[in-house]
Write a protein that holds these residues in place. Structure first.
Motif, PDB file in Angstrom:
ATOM      1  N   VAL A  36      84.826  95.177  80.891  1.00 24.06           N
ATOM      2  CA  VAL A  36      86.059  94.445  81.244  1.00 24.06           C
ATOM      3  C   VAL A  36      86.646  93.699  80.048  1.00 24.06           C
ATOM      4  O   VAL A  36      87.820  93.842  79.707  1.00 24.06           O
ATOM      5  CB  VAL A  36      85.862  93.459  82.416  1.00 24.06           C
ATOM      6  N   ILE A  37      85.819  92.900  79.369  1.00 22.80           N
ATOM      7  CA  ILE A  37      86.338  92.083  78.268  1.00 22.80           C
ATOM      8  C   ILE A  37      86.591  92.935  77.035  1.00 22.80           C
ATOM      9  O   ILE A  37      87.667  92.897  76.438  1.00 22.80           O
ATOM     10  CB  ILE A  37      85.362  90.940  77.936  1.00 22.80           C
ATOM     11  N   GLY A  38      85.602  93.716  76.626  1.00 19.32           N
ATOM     12  CA  GLY A  38      85.754  94.584  75.462  1.00 19.32           C
ATOM     13  C   GLY A  38      86.184  93.824  74.222  1.00 19.32           C
ATOM     14  O   GLY A  38      85.602  92.804  73.847  1.00 19.32           O
ATOM     15  N   GLN A  39      87.255  94.301  73.591  1.00 18.33           N
ATOM     16  CA  GLN A  39      87.779  93.690  72.371  1.00 18.33           C
ATOM     17  C   GLN A  39      89.020  92.828  72.641  1.00 18.33           C
ATOM     18  O   GLN A  39      89.712  92.414  71.702  1.00 18.33           O
ATOM     19  CB  GLN A  39      88.121  94.781  71.346  1.00 18.33           C
ATOM     20  N   SER A  40      89.321  92.552  73.899  1.00 23.19           N
ATOM     21  CA  SER A  40      90.548  91.823  74.252  1.00 23.19           C
ATOM     22  C   SER A  40      90.609  90.443  73.612  1.00 23.19           C
ATOM     23  O   SER A  40      91.644  90.046  73.059  1.00 23.19           O
ATOM     24  CB  SER A  40      90.666  91.673  75.778  1.00 23.19           C
ATOM     25  N   LEU A  41      89.530  89.688  73.694  1.00 24.44           N
ATOM     26  CA  LEU A  41      89.524  88.327  73.151  1.00 24.44           C
ATOM     27  C   LEU A  41      89.759  88.335  71.642  1.00 24.44           C
ATOM     28  O   LEU A  41      90.482  87.485  71.116  1.00 24.44           O
ATOM     29  CB  LEU A  41      88.201  87.635  73.481  1.00 24.44           C
ATOM     30  N   GLY A  42      89.158  89.300  70.947  1.00 28.54           N
ATOM     31  CA  GLY A  42      89.355  89.391  69.502  1.00 28.54           C
ATOM     32  C   GLY A  42      90.798  89.669  69.140  1.00 28.54           C
ATOM     33  O   GLY A  42      91.357  89.054  68.228  1.00 28.54           O
ATOM     34  N   LEU A  43      91.440  90.611  69.865  1.00 25.56           N
ATOM     35  CA  LEU A  43      92.836  90.929  69.590  1.00 25.56           C
ATOM     36  C   LEU A  43      93.740  89.749  69.910  1.00 25.56           C
ATOM     37  O   LEU A  43      94.626  89.395  69.118  1.00 25.56           O
ATOM     38  CB  LEU A  43      93.265  92.150  70.414  1.00 25.56           C
ATOM     39  N   LEU A  44      93.556  89.113  71.056  1.00 25.08           N
ATOM     40  CA  LEU A  44      94.403  87.985  71.443  1.00 25.08           C
ATOM     41  C   LEU A  44      94.260  86.826  70.457  1.00 25.08           C
ATOM     42  O   LEU A  44      95.257  86.172  70.115  1.00 25.08           O
ATOM     43  CB  LEU A  44      94.054  87.534  72.860  1.00 25.08           C
ATOM     44  N   GLN A  45      93.046  86.576  69.997  1.00 22.96           N
ATOM     45  CA  GLN A  45      92.837  85.522  69.013  1.00 22.96           C
ATOM     46  C   GLN A  45      93.543  85.857  67.702  1.00 22.96           C
ATOM     47  O   GLN A  45      94.172  84.995  67.080  1.00 22.96           O
ATOM     48  CB  GLN A  45      91.336  85.319  68.764  1.00 22.96           C
TER      49      GLN A  45
END
Length: 428
Positions: A36-45
């Motif tokens: 679910v989370i994957g790389q989303s947090l890294g991209l958004l940051q």
């Protein structure tokens, strides 16, 4: 007994067959990351500190122009380059379709028209006059008599709901109280209630148009739900692209006096041909060629839309890799628009790049997507932007009070607003 054994083995045989098919047409390199989370947090940051392009460039260096990851809750393939953009926008529509993230669909509604077709630009001509009235009203309220203007988000309650909706459109679709996604859903619900109660109907013309759509039996063909969801879509799309473009045009014009002067001379020539108080016309906008080149260069360097998503309808095969059915396909506008092999000195603001459209390589400049799936709001944005710039450059001069950086959340926004020191020009 043999029949029973065969039935029990069928799912296993199917799975083995599917795996053999997948292995014969390999998946892109990369990791899907945490479920679910994957790389989303890294991209958004990275986007919030304005390093989204570098984030994707690092992926390209590590995996090449095609890689897999998880974004916004779903397995995704990131593709990069002109050929990739062509595949996304001009490829087989039975293989790849326009589809936004589940978070966007939940916030805006699942009955909005993400693509419109068959629209004639003549429809927009009638709105030039109305748009001009609104621009004049805004200038009178927010510019006249003020030494400084800060283009910031209005915190009025209705508009605050609107801003909260936008902030969660690119987010992990998890309903937790502290998550952007949950806050955006709440804001979306409040805004839908206001629209349903008709306490806020800024797009009455759109509502009337949709209500008037009837079939041969004189029955309405658009439901109340579809009307509501499309009003939400138009409000978000119409606000973001124009406001971001105008904001950064003011910024770039302030930093480039020679370009600012050229825009002023073009607009002054148009103003001289008008009787005092006479509104702009569609023909006037057609003459604003240099101003629109400045707008396109602004869109190249600070595109409102960082990237977008499509969905694999079947099992498309591209670049030697299989994109499984149901996976997302992500493209990024910055990746080609700031590529020095395509645009020389990409960090230099140079509107002359667009003097000849043939000099811009196909599928390299994609702020509104690409044919035939180009954003239907591009012409609306052009009209609004040209009208606003006309009145600002002919009536005011300005300079930046603060050369601020900007973040993406998900649209580019100066971290402290665009603070300008303005001076009213003497009218001749």
């Amino acid at each position: 007994m043999n029949i029973l054994i065969t039935l029990l083995l069928l799912p296993v045989l199917f799975l083995l067959s599917w795996r053999r098919r997948i292995s014969s047409r390999k998946l892109p390199p990369g990791s899907l990351g945490i479920l679910v989370i994957g790389q989303s947090l890294g991209l958004l940051q990275a986007m919030r500190i304005n390093t989204g392009e570098e984030w994707f460039c690092e992926r390209v260096r590590k995996y090449g122009p095609i890689s897999k990851l998880t974004l916004f809750g779903k397995p995704t393939v990131f593709i990069h380059g002109q050929a990739a953009n062509k595949f996304v926008f001009h490829g087989d529509s039975s293989m790849v379709a326009n589809k936004q993230t589940s978070s966007i669909r939940a916030i805006l509604g699942d009955r909005n028209l993400m693509e419109l077709s068959g629209q004639d630009h003549k429809i927009l001509k009638q709105y030039v006059g109305n748009m001009e009235k609104e621009v004049r009203k805004h200038i009178q309220l927010h510019w006249q008599g003020k030494e400084k203007v800060a283009e910031r988000i209005d915190k009025e309650k209705f508009l605050q709901n609107f801003q909260e909706m936008i902030e969660g459109m690119w987010s992990i679709p998890v309903k937790l109280p502290f998550m952007h996604y949950n806050q955006s859903l709440d804001a979306s619900y409040r805004k839908k209630v206001k629209l349903e109660q008709r306490t806020a109907t800024p797009y009455q013309d759109l509502s009337t148009s949709l209500l008037s759509k009837r079939n041969e039996e004189n029955e309405r063909v658009v439901t109340d739900k579809e009307i509501l969801h499309n009003i939400m879509l138009i409000m978000v799309a119409g606000h973001d692209t124009s406001s971001v473009l105008i904001t950064f045009m003011l910024c770039f014009l302030s930093k480039n006096p020679a370009i600012h002067k050229a825009v002023f001379l073009e607009q002054e020539d148009i103003a001289k041909g008008k009787i005092s108080g006479e509104p702009l016309t569609w023909e006037d906008l057609a003459r604003m060629k240099y101003t629109w080149r400045v707008a396109m260069e602004t869109l190249r360097m600070a595109p409102p839309i960082f990237g977008g998503l499509r969905v694999a309808l079947k099992d498309p095969y591209y670049g030697g890799y299989l994109f499984p059915k149901g996976w997302q396909i992500f493209w990024s506008s910055n990746m080609t628009q700031m590529d020095e092999t395509i645009f020389s000195e990409p960090s230099k603001f140079d509107p002359t790049r667009f003097e000849n459209q043939m000099s811009v390589p196909p599928y390299s400049f994609i702020p509104f997507g690409g044919e035939p799936h180009i954003c239907p709001g591009n012409e609306f944005t052009r009209i609004e932007t040209l009208v606003v710039i006309h009145y600002l450059v002919t009536q005011y001069s300005w300079e930046l009070c603060l050369d601020d950086h900007y973040i993406r959340d998900p649209m580019p926004v100066p971290t402290q607003g665009l603070l300008l020191r303005i001076v009213l020009k003497k009218q001749k």
